[in-house]
Write an enzyme that holds these catalytic residues in place. Structure first.
Site, PDB file in Angstrom:
ATOM      1  N   ASP A 169      -4.193  -5.107   1.357  1.00 34.51           N
ATOM      2  CA  ASP A 169      -2.863  -4.908   1.853  1.00 34.51           C
ATOM      3  C   ASP A 169      -3.094  -5.493   3.292  1.00 34.51           C
ATOM      4  O   ASP A 169      -3.531  -4.676   4.077  1.00 34.51           O
ATOM      5  CB  ASP A 169      -2.437  -3.367   1.822  1.00 34.51           C
ATOM      6  CG  ASP A 169      -1.234  -3.213   2.486  1.00 34.51           C
ATOM      7  OD1 ASP A 169      -0.505  -4.123   3.089  1.00 34.51           O
ATOM      8  OD2 ASP A 169      -0.676  -2.081   2.327  1.00 34.51           O
ATOM      9  N   TRP A 199      -0.900   4.532   3.859  1.00 31.43           N
ATOM     10  CA  TRP A 199      -0.445   3.253   3.090  1.00 31.43           C
ATOM     11  C   TRP A 199      -1.639   3.240   1.808  1.00 31.43           C
ATOM     12  O   TRP A 199      -1.511   2.789   0.692  1.00 31.43           O
ATOM     13  CB  TRP A 199      -0.657   1.845   3.688  1.00 31.43           C
ATOM     14  CG  TRP A 199       0.592   2.082   4.693  1.00 31.43           C
ATOM     15  CD1 TRP A 199       0.444   1.959   6.082  1.00 31.43           C
ATOM     16  CD2 TRP A 199       2.003   2.232   4.380  1.00 31.43           C
ATOM     17  NE1 TRP A 199       1.662   2.332   6.737  1.00 31.43           N
ATOM     18  CE2 TRP A 199       2.823   2.365   5.782  1.00 31.43           C
ATOM     19  CE3 TRP A 199       2.878   2.334   3.286  1.00 31.43           C
ATOM     20  CZ2 TRP A 199       4.149   2.459   5.710  1.00 31.43           C
ATOM     21  CZ3 TRP A 199       4.361   2.304   3.398  1.00 31.43           C
ATOM     22  CH2 TRP A 199       4.845   2.599   4.589  1.00 31.43           C
ATOM     23  N   LYS A 252       6.323  -6.821   9.836  1.00 34.20           N
ATOM     24  CA  LYS A 252       5.424  -6.959  10.848  1.00 34.20           C
ATOM     25  C   LYS A 252       5.127  -8.018  11.703  1.00 34.20           C
ATOM     26  O   LYS A 252       5.431  -8.122  12.815  1.00 34.20           O
ATOM     27  CB  LYS A 252       4.200  -6.060  10.653  1.00 34.20           C
ATOM     28  CG  LYS A 252       4.496  -4.562  10.615  1.00 34.20           C
ATOM     29  CD  LYS A 252       4.532  -4.051   8.898  1.00 34.20           C
ATOM     30  CE  LYS A 252       4.975  -2.609   8.926  1.00 34.20           C
ATOM     31  NZ  LYS A 252       4.573  -2.100   7.509  1.00 34.20           N
TER      32      LYS A 252
HETATM   33  C1  PLP Z   1       4.706  -1.128   6.504  1.00 36.15           C
HETATM   34  C2  PLP Z   1       3.512  -1.169   5.673  1.00 36.15           C
HETATM   35  C3  PLP Z   1       3.708  -0.948   4.163  1.00 36.15           C
HETATM   36  C4  PLP Z   1       4.829  -0.932   3.623  1.00 36.15           C
HETATM   37  O1  PLP Z   1       5.972  -1.957   3.597  1.00 36.15           O
HETATM   38  P1  PLP Z   1       7.337  -2.168   2.854  1.00 36.15           P
HETATM   39  O2  PLP Z   1       7.405  -3.407   2.892  1.00 36.15           O
HETATM   40  O3  PLP Z   1       8.034  -0.906   3.643  1.00 36.15           O
HETATM   41  O4  PLP Z   1       6.922  -1.561   1.522  1.00 36.15           O
HETATM   42  C5  PLP Z   1       2.361  -1.123   3.404  1.00 36.15           C
HETATM   43  N1  PLP Z   1       1.220  -1.187   3.713  1.00 36.15           N
HETATM   44  C6  PLP Z   1       1.151  -1.176   5.216  1.00 36.15           C
HETATM   45  C7  PLP Z   1      -0.316  -1.709   5.708  1.00 36.15           C
HETATM   46  C8  PLP Z   1       2.120  -1.288   6.049  1.00 36.15           C
HETATM   47  O5  PLP Z   1       2.094  -1.362   7.447  1.00 36.15           O
END
Ligand code: PLP
Length: 356
Positions: free
Chosen positions: A166, A99, A190
């Site tokens: 993030d 990511w 999540k």
């Molecule tokens: C799942 C995830 C993403 C991507 O998320 P999307 O909503 O599918 O774009 C980005 N960063 C992290 C840390 C993630 O776990």
């Protein structure tokens, strides 16, 4: 058979979230209409958005001067929106996995990216330490929890430049000091809601300084001014997010979530350290994620991997296959996962050990 849902995302939601959302799909707020078929400008839906924003602020103790937004495009859209809005020329990124790499790739469209450190040399199984963030960058960006590789940064970093994180896979899992950040973003699927919405917490003072034209939909200011309703929001995802937030509050808030999460993770990591058939992927306990626990069969026992997957399936365990870039297994232990599910997994590992 009862299912134990360890999927990494979309992932388990609380029974409360699912039940309340299901009810609103049939009859939303006594309107006699579905939450899927009511105007987002109706007073009933406006109340949902208002309460969701207020609860995020309450649960995460968001200080004055910050805006809470619900946006579309997932966390992946934030990889581009963050630099678009906040990078003038140069930004620093910590590379802790897939990511982070995706975030870095997008940032390069807007300027120079300094990669301050990387754990690529060991397939991202640790968190780099002792790196320096240059003082001449517009911000420092990091991924707090590495969903795929199972590492996590538990402390809000101390840096002299604006901070961006993030937090897609560990937001609401522990208290955070929001005042240290200019921007936090998280895909909802999540720890919050079904897919379709991303949570953004942005410092108002940080906006309007990048010195470039920004297309309307990609400009945070648009969504600040529009109260996350510049265009039609993903109503049902926001509704579900509100239910999860209510559930967190009922359960005692984010400190209570953290206590549970630490207990749950300890049960599984202790078993991984004890069991002769399995090993945790992340060696240093200080770097081990409390949300995504990656493990493999011990050396020489790799041939048992598929057998264990099948065996776990007979116990109702779902979603423990590791990401293709790591292999092995990954148990995602998000807030909504009950301790009972961890116990079922640990018991399955013990039983499997006794058979082999
Ligand atoms: C799942 C995830 C993403 C991507 O998320 P999307 O909503 O599918 O774009 C980005 N960063 C992290 C840390 C993630 O776990």
């Amino acid at each position: 058979m009862k299912k134990h849902n360890f999927y990494a995302g979309p992932s388990i939601l609380s029974e409360f979230t699912k039940e309340e959302t299901a009810k609103a799909v049939m009859d939303f707020a006594g309107t006699g209409l579905s939450v899927m078929e009511v105007s987002h400008r109706s007073k009933e839906f406006q109340a949902v958005m208002d309460e969701a924003v207020a609860l995020v602020k309450e649960l995460l103790e968001v200080p004055e001067g910050y805006e809470v937004l619900f946006l579309q495009g997932g966390a992946s859209m934030q990889f581009c929106m963050a630099p678009f809005n906040l990078m003038k020329k140069k930004a620093a990124y910590l590379n802790t996995g897939a990511w982070s790499k995706k975030a870095i790739k997008e940032a390069k469209f807007f300027g120079e990216v300094v990669e301050v450190a990387s754990s690529a040399d060991a397939n991202f199984n640790y968190i780099p330490k002792g790196y320096k963030v240059p003082s001449d960058v517009d911000y420092f960006h990091y991924t707090s929890n590495n969903t795929i590789f199972g590492t996590e940064i538990f402390e809000d970093p101390d840096v002299d430049v604006p901070l961006i994180a993030d937090m897609s896979s560990d937001i609401f899992s522990r208290p955070i000091d929001i005042s240290k950040y200019d921007l936090i973003y998280a895909g909802a699927q999540k720890n919050l809601a079904p897919a379709g919405v991303a949570l953004v917490i942005v410092k108002k003072d940080a906006l309007g300084k990048a010195g470039r034209e920004i297309p309307t939909m990609l400009n945070y200011q648009t969504h600040v001014d529009g109260g996350s309703m510049f265009n039609t929001p993903p109503c049902i995802a926001v509704y579900a997010a509100l239910q999860t937030l209510k559930w967190y509050k009922q359960r005692g808030g984010i400190a209570a979530m953290q206590k549970d999460n630490i207990e749950k993770a300890k049960i599984l990591y202790d078993e991984l350290d004890r069991n002769k058939l399995f090993n945790a992927v992340v060696p240093d306990p200080a770097d081990r994620s409390v949300m995504n626990i990656c493990f493999v069969m011990t050396e020489g026992k790799e041939n048992l991997q598929d057998d264990f997957l099948a065996f776990a399936g007979t116990k109702g365990i779902v979603g423990i296959k590791g990401h293709r870039s790591v292999g092995g297994f990954r148990a995602s232990t998000y807030n909504a996962l009950p301790k009972e599910s961890i116990q079922v997994l640990v018991d399955a590992m013990k039983e499997f050990e006794s058979k082999h």
